[in-house]
Design a protein around this motif. Sequence first.
Motif, PDB file in Angstrom:
ATOM      1  N   LEU A  43       0.840  -1.213   0.000  1.00 58.72           N
ATOM      2  CA  LEU A  43       0.000   0.000   0.000  1.00 58.72           C
ATOM      3  C   LEU A  43       0.873   1.261   0.000  1.00 58.72           C
ATOM      4  O   LEU A  43       0.580   2.228  -0.695  1.00 58.72           O
ATOM      5  CB  LEU A  43      -0.924  -0.005   1.222  1.00 58.72           C
ATOM      6  CG  LEU A  43      -2.040  -1.053   1.203  1.00 58.72           C
ATOM      7  CD1 LEU A  43      -2.690  -1.171   2.577  1.00 58.72           C
ATOM      8  CD2 LEU A  43      -3.097  -0.725   0.144  1.00 58.72           C
ATOM      9  N   GLN A  44       1.954   1.239   0.771  1.00 52.38           N
ATOM     10  CA  GLN A  44       2.826   2.418   0.825  1.00 52.38           C
ATOM     11  C   GLN A  44       3.494   2.673  -0.531  1.00 52.38           C
ATOM     12  O   GLN A  44       3.621   3.812  -0.957  1.00 52.38           O
ATOM     13  CB  GLN A  44       3.870   2.241   1.934  1.00 52.38           C
ATOM     14  CG  GLN A  44       3.230   2.462   3.303  1.00 52.38           C
ATOM     15  CD  GLN A  44       4.141   2.093   4.463  1.00 52.38           C
ATOM     16  OE1 GLN A  44       5.013   1.241   4.327  1.00 52.38           O
ATOM     17  NE2 GLN A  44       3.934   2.729   5.603  1.00 52.38           N
ATOM     18  N   THR A  45       3.846   1.598  -1.209  1.00 48.30           N
ATOM     19  CA  THR A  45       4.519   1.748  -2.506  1.00 48.30           C
ATOM     20  C   THR A  45       3.558   2.199  -3.605  1.00 48.30           C
ATOM     21  O   THR A  45       3.919   3.004  -4.454  1.00 48.30           O
ATOM     22  CB  THR A  45       5.152   0.394  -2.937  1.00 48.30           C
ATOM     23  OG1 THR A  45       5.895  -0.109  -1.835  1.00 48.30           O
ATOM     24  CG2 THR A  45       6.052   0.545  -4.144  1.00 48.30           C
ATOM     25  N   HIS A  46       2.324   1.684  -3.589  1.00 45.98           N
ATOM     26  CA  HIS A  46       1.417   1.897  -4.727  1.00 45.98           C
ATOM     27  C   HIS A  46       0.279   2.879  -4.430  1.00 45.98           C
ATOM     28  O   HIS A  46      -0.601   3.070  -5.265  1.00 45.98           O
ATOM     29  CB  HIS A  46       0.816   0.550  -5.166  1.00 45.98           C
ATOM     30  CG  HIS A  46       1.852  -0.438  -5.614  1.00 45.98           C
ATOM     31  ND1 HIS A  46       2.367  -0.457  -6.890  1.00 45.98           N
ATOM     32  CD2 HIS A  46       2.499  -1.434  -4.940  1.00 45.98           C
ATOM     33  CE1 HIS A  46       3.270  -1.422  -6.989  1.00 45.98           C
ATOM     34  NE2 HIS A  46       3.368  -2.028  -5.817  1.00 45.98           N
ATOM     35  N   TRP A  47       0.288   3.481  -3.241  1.00 49.38           N
ATOM     36  CA  TRP A  47      -0.848   4.286  -2.774  1.00 49.38           C
ATOM     37  C   TRP A  47      -1.363   5.290  -3.795  1.00 49.38           C
ATOM     38  O   TRP A  47      -2.561   5.449  -3.976  1.00 49.38           O
ATOM     39  CB  TRP A  47      -0.476   5.001  -1.467  1.00 49.38           C
ATOM     40  CG  TRP A  47      -1.654   5.641  -0.808  1.00 49.38           C
ATOM     41  CD1 TRP A  47      -2.025   6.962  -0.872  1.00 49.38           C
ATOM     42  CD2 TRP A  47      -2.652   4.982  -0.014  1.00 49.38           C
ATOM     43  NE1 TRP A  47      -3.181   7.161  -0.148  1.00 49.38           N
ATOM     44  CE2 TRP A  47      -3.590   5.974   0.384  1.00 49.38           C
ATOM     45  CE3 TRP A  47      -2.836   3.666   0.409  1.00 49.38           C
ATOM     46  CZ2 TRP A  47      -4.696   5.675   1.184  1.00 49.38           C
ATOM     47  CZ3 TRP A  47      -3.941   3.365   1.197  1.00 49.38           C
ATOM     48  CH2 TRP A  47      -4.858   4.364   1.579  1.00 49.38           C
ATOM     49  N   GLU A  48      -0.439   5.992  -4.460  1.00 50.96           N
ATOM     50  CA  GLU A  48      -0.853   7.063  -5.381  1.00 50.96           C
ATOM     51  C   GLU A  48      -1.454   6.526  -6.682  1.00 50.96           C
ATOM     52  O   GLU A  48      -2.046   7.279  -7.449  1.00 50.96           O
ATOM     53  CB  GLU A  48       0.353   7.966  -5.739  1.00 50.96           C
ATOM     54  CG  GLU A  48       0.991   8.667  -4.540  1.00 50.96           C
ATOM     55  CD  GLU A  48       0.011   9.570  -3.793  1.00 50.96           C
ATOM     56  OE1 GLU A  48      -0.879  10.144  -4.460  1.00 50.96           O
ATOM     57  OE2 GLU A  48       0.119   9.689  -2.563  1.00 50.96           O
ATOM     58  N   ALA A  92      -5.256   1.361   8.853  1.00 47.31           N
ATOM     59  CA  ALA A  92      -6.659   0.908   8.935  1.00 47.31           C
ATOM     60  C   ALA A  92      -6.947  -0.111   7.836  1.00 47.31           C
ATOM     61  O   ALA A  92      -7.620  -1.130   8.071  1.00 47.31           O
ATOM     62  CB  ALA A  92      -7.600   2.104   8.821  1.00 47.31           C
ATOM     63  N   VAL A  93      -6.425   0.140   6.617  1.00 51.44           N
ATOM     64  CA  VAL A  93      -6.628  -0.810   5.517  1.00 51.44           C
ATOM     65  C   VAL A  93      -5.938  -2.146   5.844  1.00 51.44           C
ATOM     66  O   VAL A  93      -6.519  -3.222   5.674  1.00 51.44           O
ATOM     67  CB  VAL A  93      -6.103  -0.241   4.172  1.00 51.44           C
ATOM     68  CG1 VAL A  93      -6.267  -1.274   3.060  1.00 51.44           C
ATOM     69  CG2 VAL A  93      -6.835   1.044   3.804  1.00 51.44           C
ATOM     70  N   VAL A  94      -4.708  -2.065   6.344  1.00 48.66           N
ATOM     71  CA  VAL A  94      -3.966  -3.276   6.723  1.00 48.66           C
ATOM     72  C   VAL A  94      -4.758  -4.071   7.770  1.00 48.66           C
ATOM     73  O   VAL A  94      -4.958  -5.285   7.636  1.00 48.66           O
ATOM     74  CB  VAL A  94      -2.567  -2.910   7.287  1.00 48.66           C
ATOM     75  CG1 VAL A  94      -1.876  -4.144   7.883  1.00 48.66           C
ATOM     76  CG2 VAL A  94      -1.696  -2.296   6.194  1.00 48.66           C
ATOM     77  N   ASP A  95      -5.240  -3.372   8.795  1.00 48.40           N
ATOM     78  CA  ASP A  95      -5.991  -4.049   9.869  1.00 48.40           C
ATOM     79  C   ASP A  95      -7.276  -4.669   9.330  1.00 48.40           C
ATOM     80  O   ASP A  95      -7.665  -5.766   9.731  1.00 48.40           O
ATOM     81  CB  ASP A  95      -6.327  -3.053  10.992  1.00 48.40           C
ATOM     82  CG  ASP A  95      -5.070  -2.569  11.719  1.00 48.40           C
ATOM     83  OD1 ASP A  95      -4.014  -3.208  11.554  1.00 48.40           O
ATOM     84  OD2 ASP A  95      -5.138  -1.539  12.431  1.00 48.40           O
ATOM     85  N   ASN A  96      -7.926  -3.954   8.408  1.00 48.24           N
ATOM     86  CA  ASN A  96      -9.165  -4.459   7.829  1.00 48.24           C
ATOM     87  C   ASN A  96      -8.894  -5.728   7.019  1.00 48.24           C
ATOM     88  O   ASN A  96      -9.612  -6.733   7.136  1.00 48.24           O
ATOM     89  CB  ASN A  96      -9.816  -3.386   6.943  1.00 48.24           C
ATOM     90  CG  ASN A  96     -11.087  -3.889   6.289  1.00 48.24           C
ATOM     91  OD1 ASN A  96     -11.040  -4.627   5.308  1.00 48.24           O
ATOM     92  ND2 ASN A  96     -12.224  -3.511   6.843  1.00 48.24           N
ATOM     93  N   LEU A 113      -7.813  -6.832  -4.070  1.00 52.35           N
ATOM     94  CA  LEU A 113      -6.506  -6.376  -3.593  1.00 52.35           C
ATOM     95  C   LEU A 113      -5.504  -7.543  -3.582  1.00 52.35           C
ATOM     96  O   LEU A 113      -4.364  -7.404  -4.031  1.00 52.35           O
ATOM     97  CB  LEU A 113      -6.613  -5.780  -2.187  1.00 52.35           C
ATOM     98  CG  LEU A 113      -5.246  -5.409  -1.560  1.00 52.35           C
ATOM     99  CD1 LEU A 113      -4.653  -4.188  -2.245  1.00 52.35           C
ATOM    100  CD2 LEU A 113      -5.351  -5.172  -0.065  1.00 52.35           C
ATOM    101  N   GLN A 114      -5.940  -8.699  -3.088  1.00 51.06           N
ATOM    102  CA  GLN A 114      -5.052  -9.868  -3.061  1.00 51.06           C
ATOM    103  C   GLN A 114      -4.564 -10.185  -4.477  1.00 51.06           C
ATOM    104  O   GLN A 114      -3.375 -10.440  -4.703  1.00 51.06           O
ATOM    105  CB  GLN A 114      -5.788 -11.082  -2.490  1.00 51.06           C
ATOM    106  CG  GLN A 114      -6.020 -11.007  -0.990  1.00 51.06           C
ATOM    107  CD  GLN A 114      -6.915 -12.146  -0.498  1.00 51.06           C
ATOM    108  OE1 GLN A 114      -7.758 -12.660  -1.235  1.00 51.06           O
ATOM    109  NE2 GLN A 114      -6.737 -12.537   0.748  1.00 51.06           N
TER     110      GLN A 114
END
Length: 261
Positions: A43-48, A92-96, A113-114
């Motif tokens: 998520l951190q790498t592809h967020w944008e 929050a996304v990770v936890d979800n 996402l997977q």
Amino acid sequence: MVVLSVPAEVTVILLDIEGTTTPIAFVKDILFPYIEKNVKEYLQTHWEEEECQQDVSLLRKQAEEDAHLDGAVPIPAASGSGVDDLQQMIQAVVDNVCWQMSLDRKTTALKQLQGHMWRAAFTAGLMKAEFFADVVPAVRKWREAGMKVYIYSSGSVEAQKLLFGHSTEGDILELVDGHFDTKIGRKVESESYRKIADSIGCSTNNILFLTDVTREASAAEEADVHVAVVVRPGNAGLTDDEKTYYSLITSFSELYLPSST
């Protein structure tokens, strides 16, 4: 060797993946842990990127629908553009995602996402899909006999194509005529199998469905689909009633095709 004769009217073989073509251990010990370990970094790498944002908004919508469930993890809407806000939202996304996976949920948002994460891993050569040794030779034989072969799995169509495109047997995508996932319906609902038959352009009794899950087998039977339950190492055990009731195979080589007239 047990031999199970395939009824003469069958022209289509519909395959489940996990526990049928692919060891459950591959899914449970390699595919799923990869997501849990790497989702934050992904998520951190592809967020944008637009694709990632679509995945997140689908997960957020699912989280709103899940709000009434025990332990559900909300995903806040984007508020400020501060680094802290962003990190909070990613967490929050990770936890979800981890919460949904802990319940083995099959939501489209999670699967999407997977699928995108696995695509990145497969194309980077970080993993290869494993198939049982009898699968590829059997599928080649069925196709030579004029059968069509389709996949129906709760994993997204994209994830299915990744498995078949990056396997220990090489790229075997050309062995599959088409793919279905839960967008056509849940695998435990008989209506899904009617829709699949419509989509293929055949009648439900032209289909033989191979699965390791008896609830799916029973739903398919209700729709007048032929069924065999696949017994593989690592699969859930069957009750005595299920063993008596269903046709069981332990390898695809046990299916006997009547010679096409």
